[in-house]
Design a protein around this motif. Structure first.
Motif, PDB file in Angstrom:
ATOM      1  N   PHE A  87      41.570 -33.804 -40.009  1.00 22.93           N
ATOM      2  CA  PHE A  87      41.555 -35.228 -40.368  1.00 22.93           C
ATOM      3  C   PHE A  87      40.381 -35.932 -39.682  1.00 22.93           C
ATOM      4  N   ILE A  88      40.216 -35.663 -38.396  1.00 20.88           N
ATOM      5  CA  ILE A  88      39.136 -36.335 -37.647  1.00 20.88           C
ATOM      6  C   ILE A  88      37.771 -35.970 -38.240  1.00 20.88           C
ATOM      7  N   SER A  89      37.551 -34.671 -38.480  1.00 22.48           N
ATOM      8  CA  SER A  89      36.259 -34.237 -39.028  1.00 22.48           C
ATOM      9  C   SER A  89      35.979 -34.924 -40.365  1.00 22.48           C
ATOM     10  N   LYS A  99      42.609 -44.115 -46.026  1.00 25.29           N
ATOM     11  CA  LYS A  99      43.231 -42.970 -45.355  1.00 25.29           C
ATOM     12  C   LYS A  99      43.559 -43.243 -43.895  1.00 25.29           C
ATOM     13  N   SER A 100      43.141 -44.404 -43.384  1.00 26.24           N
ATOM     14  CA  SER A 100      43.279 -44.615 -41.947  1.00 26.24           C
ATOM     15  C   SER A 100      44.748 -44.763 -41.539  1.00 26.24           C
ATOM     16  N   LEU A 101      45.038 -44.462 -40.284  1.00 26.30           N
ATOM     17  CA  LEU A 101      46.418 -44.335 -39.820  1.00 26.30           C
ATOM     18  C   LEU A 101      46.799 -45.351 -38.745  1.00 26.30           C
ATOM     19  N   CYS A 102      45.815 -46.020 -38.163  1.00 27.69           N
ATOM     20  CA  CYS A 102      46.151 -47.009 -37.150  1.00 27.69           C
ATOM     21  C   CYS A 102      46.838 -48.198 -37.830  1.00 27.69           C
ATOM     22  N   THR A 112      34.407 -51.294 -41.493  1.00 23.61           N
ATOM     23  CA  THR A 112      34.580 -49.875 -41.808  1.00 23.61           C
ATOM     24  C   THR A 112      33.613 -49.049 -40.967  1.00 23.61           C
ATOM     25  N   MET A 113      34.090 -47.923 -40.483  1.00 25.62           N
ATOM     26  CA  MET A 113      33.255 -47.045 -39.659  1.00 25.62           C
ATOM     27  C   MET A 113      32.110 -46.459 -40.492  1.00 25.62           C
ATOM     28  N   PRO A 114      30.871 -46.492 -39.961  1.00 25.28           N
ATOM     29  CA  PRO A 114      29.774 -45.842 -40.686  1.00 25.28           C
ATOM     30  C   PRO A 114      29.911 -44.319 -40.601  1.00 25.28           C
ATOM     31  N   SER A 115      29.546 -43.616 -41.661  1.00 32.16           N
ATOM     32  CA  SER A 115      29.638 -42.150 -41.648  1.00 32.16           C
ATOM     33  C   SER A 115      28.655 -41.558 -40.639  1.00 32.16           C
ATOM     34  N   LEU A 116      29.081 -40.488 -39.958  1.00 32.31           N
ATOM     35  CA  LEU A 116      28.176 -39.808 -39.021  1.00 32.31           C
ATOM     36  C   LEU A 116      27.628 -38.518 -39.653  1.00 32.31           C
ATOM     37  N   GLU A 117      27.708 -38.430 -40.954  1.00 32.08           N
ATOM     38  CA  GLU A 117      27.212 -37.231 -41.636  1.00 32.08           C
ATOM     39  C   GLU A 117      25.741 -36.991 -41.266  1.00 32.08           C
ATOM     40  N   ALA A 127      34.865 -29.923 -30.752  1.00 27.71           N
ATOM     41  CA  ALA A 127      35.039 -30.255 -29.331  1.00 27.71           C
ATOM     42  C   ALA A 127      35.617 -31.663 -29.177  1.00 27.71           C
ATOM     43  N   VAL A 128      35.111 -32.607 -29.942  1.00 28.66           N
ATOM     44  CA  VAL A 128      35.570 -33.988 -29.787  1.00 28.66           C
ATOM     45  C   VAL A 128      37.010 -34.136 -30.295  1.00 28.66           C
ATOM     46  N   SER A 129      37.381 -33.364 -31.307  1.00 23.79           N
ATOM     47  CA  SER A 129      38.755 -33.410 -31.809  1.00 23.79           C
ATOM     48  C   SER A 129      39.734 -32.916 -30.746  1.00 23.79           C
ATOM     49  N   TYR A 131      39.268 -33.012 -27.572  1.00 25.88           N
ATOM     50  CA  TYR A 131      39.297 -34.047 -26.535  1.00 25.88           C
ATOM     51  C   TYR A 131      40.221 -35.205 -26.926  1.00 25.88           C
ATOM     52  N   ILE A 132      40.114 -35.639 -28.181  1.00 26.78           N
ATOM     53  CA  ILE A 132      40.967 -36.742 -28.653  1.00 26.78           C
ATOM     54  C   ILE A 132      42.432 -36.299 -28.645  1.00 26.78           C
ATOM     55  N   TYR A 133      42.680 -35.086 -29.119  1.00 27.75           N
ATOM     56  CA  TYR A 133      44.072 -34.586 -29.182  1.00 27.75           C
ATOM     57  C   TYR A 133      44.726 -34.597 -27.804  1.00 27.75           C
TER      58      TYR A 133
HETATM   59  C1  HEC Z   1      29.451 -47.555 -35.166  1.00 33.34           C
HETATM   60  C2  HEC Z   1      30.779 -47.593 -34.661  1.00 33.34           C
HETATM   61  C3  HEC Z   1      31.593 -46.308 -34.650  1.00 33.34           C
HETATM   62  C4  HEC Z   1      31.225 -45.062 -34.187  1.00 33.34           C
HETATM   63  C5  HEC Z   1      29.911 -44.637 -33.546  1.00 33.34           C
HETATM   64  C6  HEC Z   1      32.390 -44.194 -34.381  1.00 33.34           C
HETATM   65  N1  HEC Z   1      33.397 -44.907 -34.968  1.00 33.34           N
HETATM   66 FE1  HEC Z   1      35.231 -44.179 -35.515  1.00 33.34          FE
HETATM   67  N2  HEC Z   1      35.748 -45.972 -36.280  1.00 33.34           N
HETATM   68  C7  HEC Z   1      35.001 -47.109 -36.164  1.00 33.34           C
HETATM   69  C8  HEC Z   1      35.746 -48.225 -36.731  1.00 33.34           C
HETATM   70  C9  HEC Z   1      35.271 -49.660 -36.803  1.00 33.34           C
HETATM   71  C10 HEC Z   1      36.982 -47.712 -37.176  1.00 33.34           C
HETATM   72  C11 HEC Z   1      38.138 -48.478 -37.815  1.00 33.34           C
HETATM   73  C12 HEC Z   1      37.856 -48.835 -39.237  1.00 33.34           C
HETATM   74  C13 HEC Z   1      37.805 -47.652 -40.111  1.00 33.34           C
HETATM   75  O1  HEC Z   1      38.748 -46.857 -40.123  1.00 33.34           O
HETATM   76  O2  HEC Z   1      36.794 -47.487 -40.787  1.00 33.34           O
HETATM   77  C14 HEC Z   1      36.937 -46.272 -36.892  1.00 33.34           C
HETATM   78  C15 HEC Z   1      37.935 -45.385 -37.221  1.00 33.34           C
HETATM   79  C16 HEC Z   1      37.979 -44.061 -36.835  1.00 33.34           C
HETATM   80  C17 HEC Z   1      39.023 -43.139 -37.185  1.00 33.34           C
HETATM   81  C18 HEC Z   1      40.210 -43.410 -38.071  1.00 33.34           C
HETATM   82  C19 HEC Z   1      41.358 -44.002 -37.324  1.00 33.34           C
HETATM   83  C20 HEC Z   1      42.601 -44.125 -38.151  1.00 33.34           C
HETATM   84  O3  HEC Z   1      43.445 -44.956 -37.828  1.00 33.34           O
HETATM   85  O4  HEC Z   1      42.791 -43.394 -39.115  1.00 33.34           O
HETATM   86  C21 HEC Z   1      38.704 -41.952 -36.595  1.00 33.34           C
HETATM   87  C22 HEC Z   1      39.499 -40.665 -36.638  1.00 33.34           C
HETATM   88  C23 HEC Z   1      37.465 -42.141 -35.891  1.00 33.34           C
HETATM   89  N3  HEC Z   1      37.036 -43.429 -36.072  1.00 33.34           N
HETATM   90  C24 HEC Z   1      36.838 -41.165 -35.128  1.00 33.34           C
HETATM   91  C25 HEC Z   1      35.570 -41.305 -34.585  1.00 33.34           C
HETATM   92  C26 HEC Z   1      34.916 -40.284 -33.803  1.00 33.34           C
HETATM   93  C27 HEC Z   1      35.528 -38.944 -33.442  1.00 33.34           C
HETATM   94  C28 HEC Z   1      33.673 -40.750 -33.499  1.00 33.34           C
HETATM   95  C29 HEC Z   1      32.580 -40.046 -32.750  1.00 33.34           C
HETATM   96  C30 HEC Z   1      32.255 -38.714 -33.174  1.00 33.34           C
HETATM   97  C31 HEC Z   1      33.552 -42.083 -34.072  1.00 33.34           C
HETATM   98  N4  HEC Z   1      34.737 -42.383 -34.702  1.00 33.34           N
HETATM   99  C32 HEC Z   1      32.423 -42.870 -33.989  1.00 33.34           C
HETATM  100  C33 HEC Z   1      33.736 -47.238 -35.654  1.00 33.34           C
HETATM  101  C34 HEC Z   1      32.973 -46.192 -35.133  1.00 33.34           C
END
Ligand code: HEC
Length: 255
Positions: A87-89, A99-102, A112-117, A127-129, A131-133
């Motif tokens: 899920f995290i990946s 799909k978010s769960l919080c 909305t979180m920007p993609s890290l693709e 590794a980060v998953s 750590y979070i777990y």
């Molecule tokens: C630029 C800011 C930013 C970065 C960098 C970032 N995130 Fe996020 N992330 C967010 C925000 C804002 C949300 C909540 C809104 C959303 O879900 O898009 C979020 C949501 C999430 C969620 C979903 C939570 C849910 O309730 O389902 C996960 C999982 C997550 N991030 C993991 C990561 C991990 C792992 C990294 C690093 C590898 C990361 N994020 C890096 C901003 C960021």
């Protein structure tokens, strides 16, 4: 054998280390580390996030929510870990609010979180998953209340003139877990307990209560003095302020 074990422990530690590094480099700029549940509740429920001005869920929120909501938390741990990691990946590469769960009340404060693709490797995601777990449990072990066995606690109570706080719980009791995460980790509670009490935790699904005590209600808090006399028996889950009052009341009953 011993060398193999040492290697394994070393490799595990290395992995955990890396997970933390990845988190700090690639996630922490938005997702803060640990913030206590009472602070988070105040921030989101009373202040609409104007108190902490968070930009994303905290690490402890992520750790708790994801583990709770994905798959079967009580089932096979290896499988559960894989499901949460998947899920995290997926989320990190393809963030999707649907799909978010919080909790919604938390999520509505965030963009909305920007993609890290392309910005994070598969190994880093793994590794980060991990750590979070592990974070939620790790924080509890580090900052939370530490429990003694009953016999030792009774000895210590005599020596140090303290009160035993016997927590009656079961592993699967939701409100026991909730109180552990939200109250038994608050600084004031941990410090008060450390100073005047000896905490004991007994799982009544596997272990009998000492002194012939009986209760079916979990959690229950039974306060016992150094002479093994019950001072107070309080069933139920409590918030920080109410639990502090209960601890104070137990103190007033001590002779
Ligand atoms: C630029 C800011 C930013 C970065 C960098 C970032 N995130 Fe996020 N992330 C967010 C925000 C804002 C949300 C909540 C809104 C959303 O879900 O898009 C979020 C949501 C999430 C969620 C979903 C939570 C849910 O309730 O389902 C996960 C999982 C997550 N991030 C993991 C990561 C991990 C792992 C990294 C690093 C590898 C990361 N994020 C890096 C901003 C960021």
């Amino acid at each position: 054998m011993r060398i193999a074990l040492a290697m394994l422990i070393y490799l595990n530690a290395l992995f955990a280390m890396e997970g933390k590094e990845v988190y700090e480099k690639k996630c922490a700029s938005c997702h803060p580390g640990y913030i206590s549940m009472s602070k988070l509740k105040e921030n989101f429920q009373d202040y609409n996030n104007t108190l902490l001005k968070l930009t994303a869920p905290t690490l402890n929120q992520l750790s708790y929510r994801l583990k709770k909501s994905i798959g079967d938390p009580k089932g096979d741990n290896e499988i559960h870990r894989m499901e949460v990691a998947a899920f995290i990946s997926e989320y990190v590469l393809h963030p999707d609010r649907q799909k978010s769960l919080c909790l919604d009340e938390v999520m509505q404060s965030f963009q909305t979180m920007p993609s890290l693709e392309g910005k994070i490797s598969e190994e880093e995601l793994e590794a980060v998953s991990t750590y979070i777990y592990d974070f939620d449990e790790k924080v509890l072990a580090e900052k939370g209340v530490h429990y003694e066995g009953f016999e030792k606690a009774l000895q210590k109570a005599k020596q140090e003139d303290k009160i035993i706080m016997l927590k009656v719980m079961t592993k699967d009791c939701y409100f026991c877990r909730k109180m552990e995460r939200e109250v038994m980790i608050e600084k004031e509670i941990v410090e008060f307990l450390e100073q005047d009490f000896i905490p004991v935790s007994i799982d009544i699904s596997t272990t009998e209560l000492p002194l012939g005590l009986q209760t079916e209600l979990t959690p229950s808090f039974i306060f016992i003095d150094k002479n093994a006399k019950v001072l107070l028996n309080i069933p139920g889950a409590w918030n920080k302020m109410d639990f502090l009052d209960i601890l104070r009341e137990a103190k007033t009953k001590q002779r």
